[in-house]
Design a protein around this motif. Structure first.
Motif, PDB file in Angstrom:
ATOM      1  N   THR A  41       3.747   8.573   3.995  1.00 37.56           N
ATOM      2  CA  THR A  41       3.949   7.876   5.148  1.00 37.56           C
ATOM      3  C   THR A  41       3.946   9.054   6.352  1.00 37.56           C
ATOM      4  O   THR A  41       3.501   8.759   7.377  1.00 37.56           O
ATOM      5  CB  THR A  41       5.233   7.264   5.516  1.00 37.56           C
ATOM      6  N   MET A  50      -3.762   4.744   2.546  1.00 39.12           N
ATOM      7  CA  MET A  50      -3.288   3.468   2.651  1.00 39.12           C
ATOM      8  C   MET A  50      -3.131   2.832   0.953  1.00 39.12           C
ATOM      9  O   MET A  50      -2.285   2.057   0.929  1.00 39.12           O
ATOM     10  CB  MET A  50      -4.095   2.658   3.594  1.00 39.12           C
ATOM     11  N   SER A  51      -4.128   3.099   0.429  1.00 37.97           N
ATOM     12  CA  SER A  51      -4.403   2.350  -1.065  1.00 37.97           C
ATOM     13  C   SER A  51      -3.217   2.809  -1.800  1.00 37.97           C
ATOM     14  O   SER A  51      -2.452   2.157  -2.546  1.00 37.97           O
ATOM     15  CB  SER A  51      -5.837   2.868  -1.512  1.00 37.97           C
ATOM     16  N   GLU A  54       0.104   1.257  -0.709  1.00 33.61           N
ATOM     17  CA  GLU A  54       0.077  -0.273  -1.224  1.00 33.61           C
ATOM     18  C   GLU A  54       0.313  -0.413  -2.764  1.00 33.61           C
ATOM     19  O   GLU A  54       1.444  -1.001  -3.005  1.00 33.61           O
ATOM     20  CB  GLU A  54      -0.962  -0.923  -0.904  1.00 33.61           C
ATOM     21  N   ARG A  55      -0.146   0.454  -3.453  1.00 36.13           N
ATOM     22  CA  ARG A  55       0.217   0.604  -4.820  1.00 36.13           C
ATOM     23  C   ARG A  55       1.576   1.101  -5.077  1.00 36.13           C
ATOM     24  O   ARG A  55       2.347   0.342  -5.845  1.00 36.13           O
ATOM     25  CB  ARG A  55      -0.725   1.531  -5.455  1.00 36.13           C
ATOM     26  N   LYS A  57       4.288   0.672  -3.008  1.00 40.23           N
ATOM     27  CA  LYS A  57       5.087  -0.606  -2.395  1.00 40.23           C
ATOM     28  C   LYS A  57       5.048  -1.673  -3.384  1.00 40.23           C
ATOM     29  O   LYS A  57       6.158  -2.361  -3.635  1.00 40.23           O
ATOM     30  CB  LYS A  57       4.466  -1.003  -1.238  1.00 40.23           C
ATOM     31  N   GLU A  58       4.044  -1.819  -4.080  1.00 37.78           N
ATOM     32  CA  GLU A  58       3.934  -2.910  -5.047  1.00 37.78           C
ATOM     33  C   GLU A  58       4.893  -2.717  -6.416  1.00 37.78           C
ATOM     34  O   GLU A  58       5.726  -3.504  -6.770  1.00 37.78           O
ATOM     35  CB  GLU A  58       2.578  -3.311  -5.697  1.00 37.78           C
ATOM     36  N   LYS A 231      10.158  -7.327   3.270  1.00 39.78           N
ATOM     37  CA  LYS A 231       9.559  -5.894   3.371  1.00 39.78           C
ATOM     38  C   LYS A 231       8.806  -5.921   4.702  1.00 39.78           C
ATOM     39  O   LYS A 231       8.203  -4.923   5.098  1.00 39.78           O
ATOM     40  CB  LYS A 231       8.615  -5.510   2.452  1.00 39.78           C
ATOM     41  N   HIS A 232       8.790  -7.059   5.334  1.00 42.47           N
ATOM     42  CA  HIS A 232       7.893  -7.325   6.785  1.00 42.47           C
ATOM     43  C   HIS A 232       8.686  -7.312   7.882  1.00 42.47           C
ATOM     44  O   HIS A 232      10.067  -7.589   7.648  1.00 42.47           O
ATOM     45  CB  HIS A 232       7.002  -8.379   6.533  1.00 42.47           C
TER      46      HIS A 232
END
Length: 232
Positions: A41, A50-51, A54-55, A57-58, A231-232
């Motif tokens: 970050t 960014m990819s 996302e991985r 975070k999942e 998470k949002h």
């Protein structure tokens, strides 16, 4: 069938000095994942960064989901949970059970769950998985009935861990067709592991009905959605 039911009841009541643990299958990597996310970050957010974010975070999401679902399972059926949390092999050694709830994309087509079946080299009674010696690995897909599926897999583990040597021999003789569907393996009518799995299902269904007290029990997909929203 009655003999397996009796063995289950006995094991639920038994207390062992040497015992394993039910563990979150993501646990060994969660600290690295969080550190990596914190670092990423701070970088320029290009497509590659960014990819990777996302991985990670999942990964963290499924770690948290597994934590919540294991706690939910323990609340619903503490008897089954305690039995697997203290499972030992034929020689009395503790065996840890690593559980992961995973997206459907990580499973073989048609498979809702996978419990590994592997012996240690030169030790027919020693269970091992990708987590190392004296461990079992369980993966469960995220569906409405994931906790019931986990109860089923715990039944397999209840039988397979203390009977590994004899069960591997049985399995190798019974399931010789490599084209068998994944959900058929371990489930022939004469398979003692499959019979134990069905017993655990019945125990969990009853416990879940009592736990929910007539109300609809918490839906796994709802728990998943709640984590995503947080998470949002």
């Amino acid at each position: 069938m009655k003999s397996y039911a009796l063995s289950t009841i006995f094991l639920l009541l038994a207390i062992s000095v040497a015992s394993g643990k039910i563990l979150n299958g993501y646990e060994n990597e969660i600290h690295t994942a969080r550190s990596s996310l914190k670092h990423l970050t701070t970088l320029t957010p290009d497509r590659n960064v960014m990819s990777r974010i996302e991985r990670i975070k999942e990964f963290i999401l499924y770690y948290e989901l597994t934590e919540k679902l294991l706690q939910q399972f323990q609340n619903i059926s503490p008897g089954i949970y305690q039995q697997i949390d203290s499972v030992i092999d034929f020689t009395g050694r503790q065996v840890d059970v690593y559980v992961k709830f995973v997206p459907v994309s990580e499973m073989h087509p048609g498979a809702k769950a996978i419990t590994n079946l592997n012996q240690m080299e030169n030790d027919p009674h020693g269970y091992q998985s990708s987590y190392g010696p004296y461990t079992v690995s369980v993966k469960i897909t995220i569906t409405k009935h994931s906790l019931l599926i986990l109860a089923h897999e715990f039944g397999h583990i209840s039988y397979q861990v203390p009977n590994l040597a004899t069960y591997v021999d049985f399995f190798s003789r019974q399931y010789t067709d490599h084209h068998m569907k994944a959900d058929y393996l371990g489930h022939k009518p004469n398979d003692p592991s499959g019979q134990e799995a069905l017993i655990f299902e019945r125990i969990f269904r009853k416990a879940n009905t009592e736990y929910s007290n007539g109300k609809s029990p918490a839906n796994v997909l709802t728990i998943y959605d709640d984590i995503v929203k947080s998470k949002h």
